[in-house]
Design a protein around this motif. Sequence first.
Motif, PDB file in Angstrom:
ATOM      1  N   ARG A 109      50.909  57.073  39.072  1.00 61.23           N
ATOM      2  CA  ARG A 109      50.069  57.927  39.645  1.00 61.23           C
ATOM      3  C   ARG A 109      49.540  57.503  38.308  1.00 61.23           C
ATOM      4  N   ALA A 110      50.228  57.552  37.279  1.00 63.02           N
ATOM      5  CA  ALA A 110      49.591  56.849  35.980  1.00 63.02           C
ATOM      6  C   ALA A 110      48.577  55.856  35.961  1.00 63.02           C
TER       7      ALA A 110
ATOM      8  N   ARG B 203      45.634  55.998  37.834  1.00 60.53           N
ATOM      9  CA  ARG B 203      44.171  56.601  36.569  1.00 60.53           C
ATOM     10  C   ARG B 203      44.339  56.329  35.903  1.00 60.53           C
TER      11      ARG B 203
ATOM     12  N   PRO C  44      44.874  64.056  34.552  1.00 59.99           N
ATOM     13  CA  PRO C  44      45.644  63.913  36.188  1.00 59.99           C
ATOM     14  C   PRO C  44      44.461  64.666  36.922  1.00 59.99           C
TER      15      PRO C  44
ATOM     16  N   THR D 248      47.016  65.257  41.135  1.00 59.67           N
ATOM     17  CA  THR D 248      47.217  64.613  40.972  1.00 59.67           C
ATOM     18  C   THR D 248      49.006  64.355  41.463  1.00 59.67           C
ATOM     19  N   ILE D 249      49.337  65.157  40.424  1.00 63.08           N
ATOM     20  CA  ILE D 249      50.461  65.749  40.580  1.00 63.08           C
ATOM     21  C   ILE D 249      51.350  66.409  41.231  1.00 63.08           C
TER      22      ILE D 249
END
Length: 224
Positions: free
Chosen positions: A113-114, A117, A125, A136-137
């Motif tokens: 996810r990082a 981004r 996030p 997104t988390i």
Amino acid sequence: MRILLIEDDADLSSRLHKGLTKAGFAVDSAADGEAGWQMGETQDFDAAVLDIGLPSLTGIEVLKRWRAAGRNFPVLLLTARSGWAERVSGLNAGADDYLEKPFHIEEVVARLRALARRSAGAANPVLHHRDIDLDTITGRVTCAGRPIDLTAQELKILSYLMHRPTRIVSQGELVDHVYSFDAPRQSNTVEVYVARLRRKLGHGSIRTVRGLGYRLGDEGDAAE
């Protein structure tokens, strides 16, 4: 977000596939370097999870070939070795991040996810566009502060668009990036999900650009 997973340990690959799918990723898998390299060379992915110690082609060689061919999607390397030289070799070959075994699946999810981004130029996030916020988390979506209940597929489509807030995204691109290769793929289902998102988020939230695809709505966009 469509992920290419290349791992020759069948048990670990199965656990990663299940964990990433549960986290909302569309996952395609390969068990050796040759097959994984060809998939990454010929198909579109948002990121790859690449083991270094693969049969037929090492992960480092796969990565070098991708980068030489201009394949620039983020790559998270997995390694069972703790030597710094191997990590340096991977980063110098074009890796974006690395993770040593053993690890928790949650950390793989967080790192992917990082990377998503970062590749979209978003450090926070929580993605924000107009009055829409997407965490997104947690996958939580709000519109003007009001919680919005989305299905998994609706969330994938919204997330893909919000990672690319200024771009026009074609139906074909959405299909390629929110479905795994072996999942049923029909572009008209994208139209259905976009229509549902508009009903939940407002008709100006997602715009249709005739003949091209979709983009997030701008301030002042009227209902279609």
